[in-house]
Design a protein around this motif. Structure first.
Motif, PDB file in Angstrom:
ATOM      1  N   SER A 157       0.829  -1.206   0.000  1.00 40.14           N
ATOM      2  CA  SER A 157       0.000   0.000   0.000  1.00 40.14           C
ATOM      3  C   SER A 157       0.865   1.258   0.000  1.00 40.14           C
ATOM      4  N   GLN A 158       1.956   1.262   0.784  1.00 40.35           N
ATOM      5  CA  GLN A 158       2.776   2.477   0.824  1.00 40.35           C
ATOM      6  C   GLN A 158       3.593   2.639  -0.468  1.00 40.35           C
ATOM      7  N   LEU A 159       4.096   1.525  -1.010  1.00 44.67           N
ATOM      8  CA  LEU A 159       4.863   1.618  -2.263  1.00 44.67           C
ATOM      9  C   LEU A 159       3.961   2.069  -3.416  1.00 44.67           C
ATOM     10  N   MET A 160       2.795   1.446  -3.552  1.00 44.71           N
ATOM     11  CA  MET A 160       1.893   1.836  -4.646  1.00 44.71           C
ATOM     12  C   MET A 160       1.418   3.273  -4.459  1.00 44.71           C
ATOM     13  N   GLY A 161       1.168   3.668  -3.216  1.00 50.08           N
ATOM     14  CA  GLY A 161       0.734   5.034  -2.958  1.00 50.08           C
ATOM     15  C   GLY A 161       1.806   6.056  -3.295  1.00 50.08           C
ATOM     16  N   LEU A 162       3.068   5.739  -2.992  1.00 44.91           N
ATOM     17  CA  LEU A 162       4.156   6.656  -3.356  1.00 44.91           C
ATOM     18  C   LEU A 162       4.272   6.782  -4.871  1.00 44.91           C
ATOM     19  N   ALA A 163       4.204   5.653  -5.577  1.00 51.41           N
ATOM     20  CA  ALA A 163       4.290   5.708  -7.041  1.00 51.41           C
ATOM     21  C   ALA A 163       3.097   6.459  -7.622  1.00 51.41           C
ATOM     22  N   PHE A 164       1.901   6.218  -7.055  1.00 56.55           N
ATOM     23  CA  PHE A 164       0.715   6.930  -7.523  1.00 56.55           C
ATOM     24  C   PHE A 164       0.880   8.439  -7.338  1.00 56.55           C
ATOM     25  N   THR A 165       1.402   8.829  -6.185  1.00 59.46           N
ATOM     26  CA  THR A 165       1.583  10.246  -5.875  1.00 59.46           C
ATOM     27  C   THR A 165       2.686  10.867  -6.732  1.00 59.46           C
ATOM     28  N   ARG A 166       3.702  10.064  -7.068  1.00 58.68           N
ATOM     29  CA  ARG A 166       4.846  10.567  -7.839  1.00 58.68           C
ATOM     30  C   ARG A 166       4.533  10.651  -9.339  1.00 58.68           C
ATOM     31  N   TYR A 167       3.922   9.600  -9.899  1.00 60.54           N
ATOM     32  CA  TYR A 167       3.816   9.507 -11.360  1.00 60.54           C
ATOM     33  C   TYR A 167       2.447   9.904 -11.903  1.00 60.54           C
ATOM     34  N   ILE A 168       1.392   9.765 -11.103  1.00 57.65           N
ATOM     35  CA  ILE A 168       0.043  10.033 -11.626  1.00 57.65           C
ATOM     36  C   ILE A 168      -0.525  11.332 -11.059  1.00 57.65           C
ATOM     37  N   MET A 169      -0.650  11.428  -9.720  1.00 57.00           N
ATOM     38  CA  MET A 169      -1.154  12.693  -9.177  1.00 57.00           C
ATOM     39  C   MET A 169      -0.071  13.774  -9.202  1.00 57.00           C
ATOM     40  N   ARG A 170       1.180  13.364  -9.243  1.00 56.99           N
ATOM     41  CA  ARG A 170       2.334  14.273  -9.322  1.00 56.99           C
ATOM     42  C   ARG A 170       2.266  15.382  -8.272  1.00 56.99           C
ATOM     43  N   VAL A 171       2.176  14.950  -7.020  1.00 56.75           N
ATOM     44  CA  VAL A 171       2.105  15.903  -5.905  1.00 56.75           C
ATOM     45  C   VAL A 171       3.520  16.240  -5.449  1.00 56.75           C
ATOM     46  N   PRO A 172       3.947  17.511  -5.598  1.00 60.52           N
ATOM     47  CA  PRO A 172       5.262  17.863  -5.082  1.00 60.52           C
ATOM     48  C   PRO A 172       5.245  17.876  -3.544  1.00 60.52           C
ATOM     49  N   PRO A 173       6.352  17.541  -2.877  1.00 57.66           N
ATOM     50  CA  PRO A 173       7.659  17.221  -3.450  1.00 57.66           C
ATOM     51  C   PRO A 173       7.877  15.742  -3.754  1.00 57.66           C
ATOM     52  N   VAL A 174       6.845  14.886  -3.556  1.00 58.46           N
ATOM     53  CA  VAL A 174       7.045  13.468  -3.867  1.00 58.46           C
ATOM     54  C   VAL A 174       7.278  13.286  -5.371  1.00 58.46           C
ATOM     55  N   SER A 175       6.721  14.180  -6.185  1.00 58.55           N
ATOM     56  CA  SER A 175       6.898  14.079  -7.637  1.00 58.55           C
ATOM     57  C   SER A 175       8.258  14.603  -8.098  1.00 58.55           C
ATOM     58  N   THR A 176       8.939  15.371  -7.247  1.00 59.91           N
ATOM     59  CA  THR A 176      10.173  16.034  -7.679  1.00 59.91           C
ATOM     60  C   THR A 176      11.407  15.578  -6.900  1.00 59.91           C
ATOM     61  N   ALA A 177      11.237  14.951  -5.760  1.00 51.93           N
ATOM     62  CA  ALA A 177      12.370  14.545  -4.936  1.00 51.93           C
ATOM     63  C   ALA A 177      13.083  13.348  -5.548  1.00 51.93           C
ATOM     64  N   THR A 178      14.304  13.096  -5.086  1.00 47.72           N
ATOM     65  CA  THR A 178      15.018  11.903  -5.534  1.00 47.72           C
ATOM     66  C   THR A 178      14.483  10.681  -4.789  1.00 47.72           C
ATOM     67  N   PRO A 179      14.660   9.484  -5.372  1.00 49.31           N
ATOM     68  CA  PRO A 179      14.270   8.267  -4.652  1.00 49.31           C
ATOM     69  C   PRO A 179      14.931   8.176  -3.278  1.00 49.31           C
ATOM     70  N   GLU A 180      16.150   8.674  -3.158  1.00 49.80           N
ATOM     71  CA  GLU A 180      16.849   8.636  -1.869  1.00 49.80           C
ATOM     72  C   GLU A 180      16.116   9.488  -0.830  1.00 49.80           C
ATOM     73  N   GLU A 181      15.689  10.689  -1.233  1.00 50.49           N
ATOM     74  CA  GLU A 181      14.960  11.547  -0.293  1.00 50.49           C
ATOM     75  C   GLU A 181      13.656  10.890   0.152  1.00 50.49           C
ATOM     76  N   ILE A 182      12.918  10.338  -0.822  1.00 50.86           N
ATOM     77  CA  ILE A 182      11.637   9.709  -0.482  1.00 50.86           C
ATOM     78  C   ILE A 182      11.884   8.484   0.399  1.00 50.86           C
ATOM     79  N   GLY A 183      12.994   7.794   0.154  1.00 49.64           N
ATOM     80  CA  GLY A 183      13.362   6.675   1.019  1.00 49.64           C
ATOM     81  C   GLY A 183      13.559   7.115   2.468  1.00 49.64           C
ATOM     82  N   ARG A 184      14.156   8.295   2.657  1.00 55.03           N
ATOM     83  CA  ARG A 184      14.330   8.783   4.032  1.00 55.03           C
ATOM     84  C   ARG A 184      12.992   9.121   4.676  1.00 55.03           C
TER      85      ARG A 184
END
Lengths: 196, 196
Positions: free
Chosen positions: A154-181
């Motif tokens: 649920s958290q992985l799919m939600g992050l991808a949904f927020t990054r690639y489809i809804m494109r909500v910043p900063p999840v859409s603009t941050a690096t994978p490393e930042e989102i990992g933190r």
């Protein structure tokens, strides 16, 4: 010989069809793609696509398999990064999808296929259960493993949904490393912490 | 008078169109629905639908507005439940969607629309930013509010995706209260805990 002049049984034909399917799904989405269009893109007879695949959903799952290849995530989670296991899974998952998006695959097409067809969603759920969880550190055999697996998904799919489809910043603009933190501690708790 | 015999300016006409749109989107998905089909379902002239709505995406967002009505979540988060704020948000969000699914709305149709059209995804992101975050306890004005908002969205959308589309048990079968206990601490950290 097919009308297109290709060899029906050639060892690379199936791979060529999968590659063509990835391009057609990325361009047309799930609803807009057809086995006929994939055959045309691959330069093979439509009957050959039907020979290798049970239908559009079957072909879609095959086309989605490479971006979801668990070895890509495993390579990240097995690294020497000092980040937590959860952070490395998030980083590996998004790095894999970033790469897939850059080469013509599309998380949106994957999601559209699942939303449009319960058989595609069923196939994806089975694919994840069979191919992904076998390679993760979530302990097998524990009675609460299904809960942990579902929450991690649920958290992985939600992050991808927020990054690639809804494109909500900063999840859409941050690096994978930042989102990992940011989200890593969430996965750490879902994997091995108290849940419920 | 339109050919259908309805009043073009009647106060309830827009509401009837939105209700009809919810039924058509639930039945046909986003790609399969049309303004013409919505007009037919509502028993009004297609020109009247165009009078009230800028196009299918505009109508879709209007049709999605009721399941996403932030007051439904606010009623839960303001309750006297001893659960954490995060748990109450998860419970309220899923209770709202459970109810919406039971009355003909569909999370899958909402997601399909966003995946198929960046303008729908843009509209939904703006809708969430404007109408939902104004009613949440996430502190306004903090420099990291966008990060906190995006992370909360990611976990909520991921839970709904796992429950209604991928249907991964036990997230697909548990009560909203149970899922609130599992994922509530995640939202608590995203809202007010250390992030990054």
């Amino acid at each position: 010989m097919t009308p297109g002049g290709r060899r029906p049984g050639h060892a690379d034909t199936r791979g060529e069809i999968v590659d063509a399917a990835k391009r057609v799904f990325a361009a047309k989405g799930y609803d807009g793609a057809s086995l006929r269009a994939v055959a045309r893109e691959a330069g093979v007879d439509p009957a050959l696509v039907h020979h290798y695949f049970d239908g559009k959903a079957d072909l879609f799952v095959a086309a989605m398999a490479l971006p979801f290849d668990p070895r890509s995530v495993a390579a990240h989670t097995a690294g020497s990064s000092p980040a937590s296991m959860g952070a490395r899974i998030v980083e590996g998952f998004l790095t894999m999808w970033d790469h897939a998006e850059g080469t013509g695959s599309s998380f949106a097409a994957c999601v559209a296929g699942m939303a449009a067809s319960t058989s595609v969603a069923d196939a994806m759920r089975e694919f994840v259960a069979e191919r992904v969880w076998g390679n993760t550190p979530v302990e097998e055999g524990e009675s609460d493993s299904p809960t942990r697996h579902a929450l991690v998904s649920s958290q992985l799919m939600g992050l991808a949904f927020t990054r690639y489809i809804m494109r909500v910043p900063p999840v859409s603009t941050a690096t994978p490393e930042e989102i990992g933190r940011w989200a890593g501690p969430t996965l750490d708790r879902y994997i091995s912490g108290p849940v419920g």
